[in-house]
Design a protein around this motif. Structure first.
Motif, PDB file in Angstrom:
ATOM      1  N   ALA A 210       0.832  -1.199   0.000  1.00 49.23           N
ATOM      2  CA  ALA A 210       0.000   0.000   0.000  1.00 49.23           C
ATOM      3  C   ALA A 210       0.868   1.251   0.000  1.00 49.23           C
ATOM      4  O   ALA A 210       0.629   2.201  -0.758  1.00 49.23           O
ATOM      5  N   ARG A 211       1.903   1.257   0.844  1.00 50.34           N
ATOM      6  CA  ARG A 211       2.800   2.411   0.904  1.00 50.34           C
ATOM      7  C   ARG A 211       3.572   2.562  -0.411  1.00 50.34           C
ATOM      8  O   ARG A 211       3.746   3.670  -0.926  1.00 50.34           O
ATOM      9  N   LYS A 237      -4.566 -14.615  -5.435  1.00 49.02           N
ATOM     10  CA  LYS A 237      -5.923 -14.074  -5.476  1.00 49.02           C
ATOM     11  C   LYS A 237      -6.118 -13.038  -4.373  1.00 49.02           C
ATOM     12  O   LYS A 237      -6.803 -12.022  -4.573  1.00 49.02           O
ATOM     13  N   MET A 238      -5.509 -13.284  -3.217  1.00 46.49           N
ATOM     14  CA  MET A 238      -5.615 -12.330  -2.121  1.00 46.49           C
ATOM     15  C   MET A 238      -4.703 -11.133  -2.358  1.00 46.49           C
ATOM     16  O   MET A 238      -5.116  -9.976  -2.214  1.00 46.49           O
ATOM     17  N   ILE A 239      -3.457 -11.385  -2.756  1.00 47.77           N
ATOM     18  CA  ILE A 239      -2.484 -10.313  -2.940  1.00 47.77           C
ATOM     19  C   ILE A 239      -2.926  -9.339  -4.017  1.00 47.77           C
ATOM     20  O   ILE A 239      -2.808  -8.120  -3.864  1.00 47.77           O
ATOM     21  N   ARG A 240      -3.480  -9.856  -5.110  1.00 49.80           N
ATOM     22  CA  ARG A 240      -3.866  -8.956  -6.195  1.00 49.80           C
ATOM     23  C   ARG A 240      -5.008  -8.028  -5.805  1.00 49.80           C
ATOM     24  O   ARG A 240      -5.168  -6.950  -6.382  1.00 49.80           O
ATOM     25  N   SER A 241      -5.772  -8.411  -4.790  1.00 51.76           N
ATOM     26  CA  SER A 241      -6.851  -7.528  -4.316  1.00 51.76           C
ATOM     27  C   SER A 241      -6.295  -6.291  -3.619  1.00 51.76           C
ATOM     28  O   SER A 241      -7.017  -5.316  -3.416  1.00 51.76           O
ATOM     29  N   TRP A 242      -5.018  -6.327  -3.272  1.00 53.82           N
ATOM     30  CA  TRP A 242      -4.384  -5.191  -2.623  1.00 53.82           C
ATOM     31  C   TRP A 242      -3.735  -4.240  -3.636  1.00 53.82           C
ATOM     32  O   TRP A 242      -3.232  -3.182  -3.258  1.00 53.82           O
ATOM     33  N   LEU A 243      -3.730  -4.638  -4.894  1.00 51.54           N
ATOM     34  CA  LEU A 243      -2.968  -3.909  -5.903  1.00 51.54           C
ATOM     35  C   LEU A 243      -3.859  -3.111  -6.848  1.00 51.54           C
ATOM     36  O   LEU A 243      -4.977  -3.523  -7.169  1.00 51.54           O
ATOM     37  N   ASP A 244      -3.331  -1.999  -7.299  1.00 50.48           N
ATOM     38  CA  ASP A 244      -3.992  -1.194  -8.319  1.00 50.48           C
ATOM     39  C   ASP A 244      -4.038  -1.988  -9.625  1.00 50.48           C
ATOM     40  O   ASP A 244      -3.092  -2.716  -9.945  1.00 50.48           O
TER      41      ASP A 244
END
Length: 300
Positions: A210-211, A237-244
């Motif tokens: 996020a930072r 699948k989880m990690i990509r939900s955190w990405l633009d």
């Protein structure tokens, strides 16, 4: 700005117009601090939406001032500051590994001992710096015990500042044009299902990503995740939900067959364990030394 502009291949006039429109939204103080490249990076990160880009760049400016980021002790040709991680193949700093000594605090050493090994290793075919991380060898369970989330982020900021202030200027000089992005290779060889589902470490990763997306947008040209086992799909699948979405579009997930790395990076610049011909036999630990693999003699 027209939504039809291809931000990866803008015309000079389109790029200039986007920069001017965003500068019109910023204070004189922020404008004087920012280069045109800074303005362009934030514009692209928000798909040329000047309102959103202005919010983003103002937050970036305030963070840099409050955190005194410009005062970080970054290794450069004109000082003796230590490198933040292993480095191979640049003239701005000599090939080196992280070692205990002046300028390297205990927190960084403890964290480095839990990581699988990271190294800025030469350049891709277009002159961009290449960062390789042996993430599959991270001692995942020990990372939250060794470092706080803020400590991990501080370490990542130091890496990014070293890239920005030291490696990119050198690459630009050699290429005779502005080089402003890096190529990242994440090697998952050796990763386990337990590691991929370790919640405390994943939470730290989420905060760091996020930072990174907010404070260092568009510094990544392409990321290759290689030797990804089938179980990685669940974690991805989880990690990509955190990405633009734009960041996601630059990430390629590869298995054991990752020959296409050679399309991006010439064989003599790619470590042999990734399909290249480089071994960096002149350096302890070779191309990418790793404490967990036992080949990082500078950090027993």
């Amino acid at each position: 700005m027209s939504a039809t502009v291809d931000v990866d291949n803008p015309t000079p006039s389109q790029r200039a117009a986007a920069i001017e429109q965003l500068r019109d939204k910023l204070s004189d103080e922020v404008n004087s601090y920012c280069s045109d490249l800074d303005i362009w990076r934030f514009s692209v990160a928000r798909q040329l939406d000047t309102e959103k880009a202005a919010v983003m760049i103002n937050a970036w400016y305030e963070w840099r001032k409050q955190a005194n980021v410009d005062d970080l002790a970054v290794a450069q040709p004109d000082n003796e500051n230590p490198v933040p991680c292993a480095v191979r193949g640049y003239s701005a700093v000599a090939d080196a590994n992280v070692t205990a000594g002046i300028g390297v605090d205990d927190a960084q050493l403890r964290l480095t001992r839990t990581l699988g090994g990271g190294c800025w290793h030469k350049r891709d075919r277009d002159g961009r710096p290449v960062y390789i991380e042996r993430a599959g060898r991270h001692i995942i369970k020990d990372i939250p015990k060794t470092s706080s989330t803020s400590g991990l982020i501080e370490f990542h900021v130091l890496l990014q500042e070293f890239l920005t202030r030291t490696l990119l200027p050198e690459c630009s000089q050699l290429a005779e044009e502005t080089v402003w992005q890096q190529v990242v290779v994440i090697d998952l060889a050796g990763v386990s299902l337990v590691a991929l589902s370790h919640i405390p470490a994943l939470n730290m990763l989420r905060e760091m990503l996020a930072r990174d997306q907010m404070m260092y947008p568009e510094r990544m040209y392409r990321t290759y995740v290689v030797n990804a086992p089938p179980v990685f799909i669940t974690a991805w699948k989880m990690i990509r939900s955190w990405l633009d979405p734009r960041v996601i579009s630059k990430i390629q997930i590869l298995g054991k067959d990752h020959a296409e790395l050679l399309d991006q990076i010439p064989a003599h610049n790619l470590p042999s364990f990734l399909g290249g011909s480089c071994k960096c036999s002149h350096m302890p630990g070779g191309c990418v030394p790793s404490v967990p693999l036992g080949n990082y003699p500078d950090l027993p």
